[in-house]
Design a protein around this motif. Structure first.
Motif, PDB file in Angstrom:
ATOM      1  N   GLY A  16     -27.635  52.157 -34.527  1.00 55.72           N
ATOM      2  CA  GLY A  16     -27.033  51.508 -33.369  1.00 55.72           C
ATOM      3  C   GLY A  16     -26.086  52.355 -32.574  1.00 55.72           C
ATOM      4  N   GLU A  17     -25.813  53.577 -33.022  1.00 50.14           N
ATOM      5  CA  GLU A  17     -24.893  54.442 -32.278  1.00 50.14           C
ATOM      6  C   GLU A  17     -25.671  55.387 -31.357  1.00 50.14           C
ATOM      7  OE1 GLU A  17     -21.923  56.468 -34.483  1.00 50.14           O
ATOM      8  OE2 GLU A  17     -21.366  54.716 -35.685  1.00 50.14           O
ATOM      9  N   PRO A  18     -25.074  55.783 -30.227  1.00 51.53           N
ATOM     10  CA  PRO A  18     -25.748  56.716 -29.320  1.00 51.53           C
ATOM     11  C   PRO A  18     -26.022  58.057 -29.996  1.00 51.53           C
ATOM     12  CG  PRO A  18     -23.827  55.704 -28.276  1.00 51.53           C
ATOM     13  CD  PRO A  18     -23.761  55.352 -29.721  1.00 51.53           C
ATOM     14  N   LEU A  19     -27.093  58.711 -29.557  1.00 54.20           N
ATOM     15  CA  LEU A  19     -27.393  60.044 -30.075  1.00 54.20           C
ATOM     16  C   LEU A  19     -26.375  61.037 -29.527  1.00 54.20           C
ATOM     17  CD1 LEU A  19     -30.118  58.464 -30.490  1.00 54.20           C
ATOM     18  CD2 LEU A  19     -31.239  60.696 -30.299  1.00 54.20           C
ATOM     19  N   VAL A  20     -26.041  62.036 -30.335  1.00 57.62           N
ATOM     20  CA  VAL A  20     -25.022  63.022 -29.951  1.00 57.62           C
ATOM     21  C   VAL A  20     -25.529  64.429 -30.256  1.00 57.62           C
ATOM     22  CG1 VAL A  20     -23.098  61.447 -30.311  1.00 57.62           C
ATOM     23  CG2 VAL A  20     -23.926  62.843 -32.222  1.00 57.62           C
ATOM     24  N   PRO A  21     -24.990  65.442 -29.544  1.00 57.18           N
ATOM     25  CA  PRO A  21     -25.351  66.828 -29.856  1.00 57.18           C
ATOM     26  C   PRO A  21     -24.875  67.190 -31.258  1.00 57.18           C
ATOM     27  CG  PRO A  21     -24.182  66.670 -27.759  1.00 57.18           C
ATOM     28  CD  PRO A  21     -24.035  65.345 -28.428  1.00 57.18           C
ATOM     29  N   THR A  22     -25.658  68.011 -31.928  1.00 54.54           N
ATOM     30  CA  THR A  22     -25.288  68.440 -33.274  1.00 54.54           C
ATOM     31  C   THR A  22     -25.984  69.755 -33.576  1.00 54.54           C
ATOM     32  OG1 THR A  22     -25.131  67.723 -35.599  1.00 54.54           O
ATOM     33  CG2 THR A  22     -27.189  67.261 -34.457  1.00 54.54           C
ATOM     34  N   VAL A  23     -25.694  70.302 -34.731  1.00 57.39           N
ATOM     35  CA  VAL A  23     -26.400  71.493 -35.231  1.00 57.39           C
ATOM     36  C   VAL A  23     -26.967  71.132 -36.591  1.00 57.39           C
ATOM     37  CG1 VAL A  23     -26.169  73.879 -36.014  1.00 57.39           C
ATOM     38  CG2 VAL A  23     -24.953  73.119 -33.961  1.00 57.39           C
ATOM     39  N   ILE A  24     -28.268  71.407 -36.773  1.00 53.42           N
ATOM     40  CA  ILE A  24     -28.921  71.160 -38.060  1.00 53.42           C
ATOM     41  C   ILE A  24     -29.462  72.481 -38.591  1.00 53.42           C
ATOM     42  CG2 ILE A  24     -29.514  68.779 -37.491  1.00 53.42           C
ATOM     43  CD1 ILE A  24     -32.388  69.776 -36.924  1.00 53.42           C
ATOM     44  N   GLU A  25     -29.857  72.473 -39.856  1.00 54.74           N
ATOM     45  CA  GLU A  25     -30.416  73.682 -40.459  1.00 54.74           C
ATOM     46  C   GLU A  25     -31.907  73.518 -40.724  1.00 54.74           C
ATOM     47  OE1 GLU A  25     -28.096  74.530 -43.962  1.00 54.74           O
ATOM     48  OE2 GLU A  25     -26.598  75.644 -42.799  1.00 54.74           O
ATOM     49  N   ARG A  26     -32.671  74.497 -40.303  1.00 54.39           N
ATOM     50  CA  ARG A  26     -34.096  74.553 -40.600  1.00 54.39           C
ATOM     51  C   ARG A  26     -34.310  75.508 -41.771  1.00 54.39           C
ATOM     52  NH1 ARG A  26     -36.154  70.047 -38.420  1.00 54.39           N
ATOM     53  NH2 ARG A  26     -36.108  70.029 -36.122  1.00 54.39           N
ATOM     54  N   ARG A  27     -35.304  75.188 -42.586  1.00 50.08           N
ATOM     55  CA  ARG A  27     -35.565  76.027 -43.749  1.00 50.08           C
ATOM     56  C   ARG A  27     -36.087  77.397 -43.344  1.00 50.08           C
ATOM     57  NH1 ARG A  27     -40.208  72.407 -44.176  1.00 50.08           N
ATOM     58  NH2 ARG A  27     -42.184  73.541 -43.884  1.00 50.08           N
ATOM     59  N   GLU A  28     -35.915  78.340 -44.248  1.00 47.92           N
ATOM     60  CA  GLU A  28     -36.467  79.676 -44.037  1.00 47.92           C
ATOM     61  C   GLU A  28     -37.990  79.578 -43.955  1.00 47.92           C
ATOM     62  OE1 GLU A  28     -35.455  83.985 -45.919  1.00 47.92           O
ATOM     63  OE2 GLU A  28     -36.205  82.486 -47.327  1.00 47.92           O
ATOM     64  N   VAL A  29     -38.609  80.408 -43.146  1.00 52.79           N
ATOM     65  CA  VAL A  29     -40.054  80.384 -42.968  1.00 52.79           C
ATOM     66  C   VAL A  29     -40.740  80.860 -44.243  1.00 52.79           C
ATOM     67  CG1 VAL A  29     -41.990  81.298 -41.631  1.00 52.79           C
ATOM     68  CG2 VAL A  29     -39.830  80.740 -40.485  1.00 52.79           C
ATOM     69  N   GLY A  30     -41.523  79.951 -44.853  1.00 57.17           N
ATOM     70  CA  GLY A  30     -42.263  80.293 -46.062  1.00 57.17           C
ATOM     71  C   GLY A  30     -43.611  80.899 -45.742  1.00 57.17           C
ATOM     72  N   ALA A  31     -44.368  81.203 -46.780  1.00 63.85           N
ATOM     73  CA  ALA A  31     -45.640  81.918 -46.606  1.00 63.85           C
ATOM     74  C   ALA A  31     -46.622  81.159 -45.715  1.00 63.85           C
ATOM     75  CB  ALA A  31     -46.271  82.196 -47.969  1.00 63.85           C
ATOM     76  N   ASN A  32     -46.621  79.816 -45.813  1.00 67.39           N
ATOM     77  CA  ASN A  32     -47.574  79.031 -45.019  1.00 67.39           C
ATOM     78  C   ASN A  32     -46.883  78.237 -43.907  1.00 67.39           C
ATOM     79  OD1 ASN A  32     -50.449  78.431 -44.771  1.00 67.39           O
ATOM     80  ND2 ASN A  32     -49.895  76.301 -45.190  1.00 67.39           N
ATOM     81  N   ASP A  33     -45.710  78.701 -43.497  1.00 66.96           N
ATOM     82  CA  ASP A  33     -44.941  78.004 -42.464  1.00 66.96           C
ATOM     83  C   ASP A  33     -45.078  78.652 -41.092  1.00 66.96           C
ATOM     84  OD1 ASP A  33     -43.891  76.009 -44.061  1.00 66.96           O
ATOM     85  OD2 ASP A  33     -42.065  77.129 -44.541  1.00 66.96           O
TER      86      ASP A  33
END
Length: 350
Positions: A16-33
């Motif tokens: 129910g809260e508005p979306l806000v800017p943030t920073v997230i972490e993506r996983r390291e690129v694996g062999a099949n990524d």
């Protein structure tokens, strides 16, 4: 030690809260990524339902978005199907078991163990998936699709959900020359259904609450357009259609729409209303009719859809917005004030 990649995103901090800017972490690129630099992300009505907790509790903060297109920025050592710079897309799922009968048949959306949704789902490594309202995403290469040059990249984003959600049942139930197809609703799903059914060669009728979008419907490829608010519509069109595709996510009189089907006709639901629908079984028995449902499509069929849209120069009708307009866009979607899909320019996320 794997080094996660911080990326800019927009997230819902709580239900129910508005979306806000943030920073997230993506996983390291694996062999099949594949690491994708996201260029555009479509806003789907299901994004709103999910982040607001309408479909059950969620893990917050949550980054929605499952209509993703962009360019390949990096590939893992084992990836052969995609190269840096390729135009690619990601739809509603990013993983599945890969071993069950449905997965082996290319119907990963019906994985017996449950597909892994692009956001708000538990991935195979136990992490919660985060979606496309972000500058980058890392996805298993088996779930990355090629976006052909024949489709504008921004207009291609909604094809990853709205496009495949309508293409799959239209193909499965034989929309084509000599077939009479009715599309219920002319929204994000319905407008793509009209375009695709027309390109498949079917005779297309739009059934909408009013005639206010009639000009659009005919421009997009409909042959006929009727208002469902007029009771005479159901009398006039009784027994007329081989296929009725219901794209609306609201309660409808199922029996009334089943009455529009010819003998052996099928009504397919792709809209997902929040409450159960009911019907009188005699609406089926009386003309050997069928009532069915369909959910997106598997990876092979989604690629087929993208290739089909490129061949016929089909893309979604979009309104391109900056990230600062996401919350406004949500309210406008709920008010049916968009023709016909909002797409976020992710360059505005940084």
């Amino acid at each position: 030690m794997p080094v996660p990649m911080p990326v800019h995103a927009y997230a819902a901090p709580a239900a129910g809260e508005p979306l806000v800017p943030t920073v997230i972490e993506r996983r390291e690129v694996g062999a099949n990524d594949v690491l994708i630099e996201v260029k555009y992300a479509g806003i789907c009505h299901s994004d709103i339902h999910t982040v607001r907790g309408d479909w059950g509790p969620q893990s917050y903060p949550l980054v929605p978005g499952h209509e993703i297109v962009g360019l390949v920025a990096e590939v893992g050592s084992g990836v052969t199907g995609h190269q840096v710079g390729d135009r690619v897309g990601v739809g509603c799922m990013v993983n599945s078991c890969g071993q069950c009968t449905n997965c082996r048949n290319g119907d990963q959306q019906y994985c017996a163990e449950g597909m892994v949704g692009t956001y708000g789902a538990v991935d195979r490594d136990g992490t919660i998936t985060q979606g496309g309202y972000s500058t980058h995403v890392v996805v298993d290469a088996d779930y990355v699709l090629s976006v052909p040059e024949g489709v504008d990249l921004a207009a291609a984003a909604p094809l990853l959900c709205a496009g495949i959600t309508t293409y799959s049942p239209l193909r499965r139930w034989g929309a084509g020359p000599g077939k009479r197809v009715a599309i219920v609703g002319l929204g994000g799903l319905g407008h793509m259904a009209v375009k695709i059914a027309h390109a498949l060669g079917a005779e297309v009728t739009v059934l909408s609450q009013s005639l206010k979008k009639q000009e659009d419907g005919l421009r997009l490829g409909a042959d006929h357009y009727f208002a469902t608010s007029d009771p005479a519509t159901f009398e006039q069109l009784a027994g007329s259609f081989d296929l009725v595709l219901n794209t609306v996510s609201a309660s409808i009189d199922v029996d009334a729409y089943l009455g529009l089907l010819a003998v052996d006709g099928t009504m397919v639901n792709v809209g997902a209303p929040g409450e159960p629908l009911s019907l009188n079984v005699f609406s089926l028995i009386g003309a050997r009719r069928s009532y069915a449902g369909s959910m997106i499509g598997g990876i092979p069929e989604t690629q087929e859809m993208l290739d089909f849209c490129a061949e016929h120069h089909l893309g979604a009708e979009i309104e391109l917005i900056g990230a600062d307009k996401i919350n406004d866009a949500y309210e406008r979607v709920l008010a049916s004030d968009v023709r016909y899909r909002f797409v976020i320019d992710t360059a505005t996320l940084g």
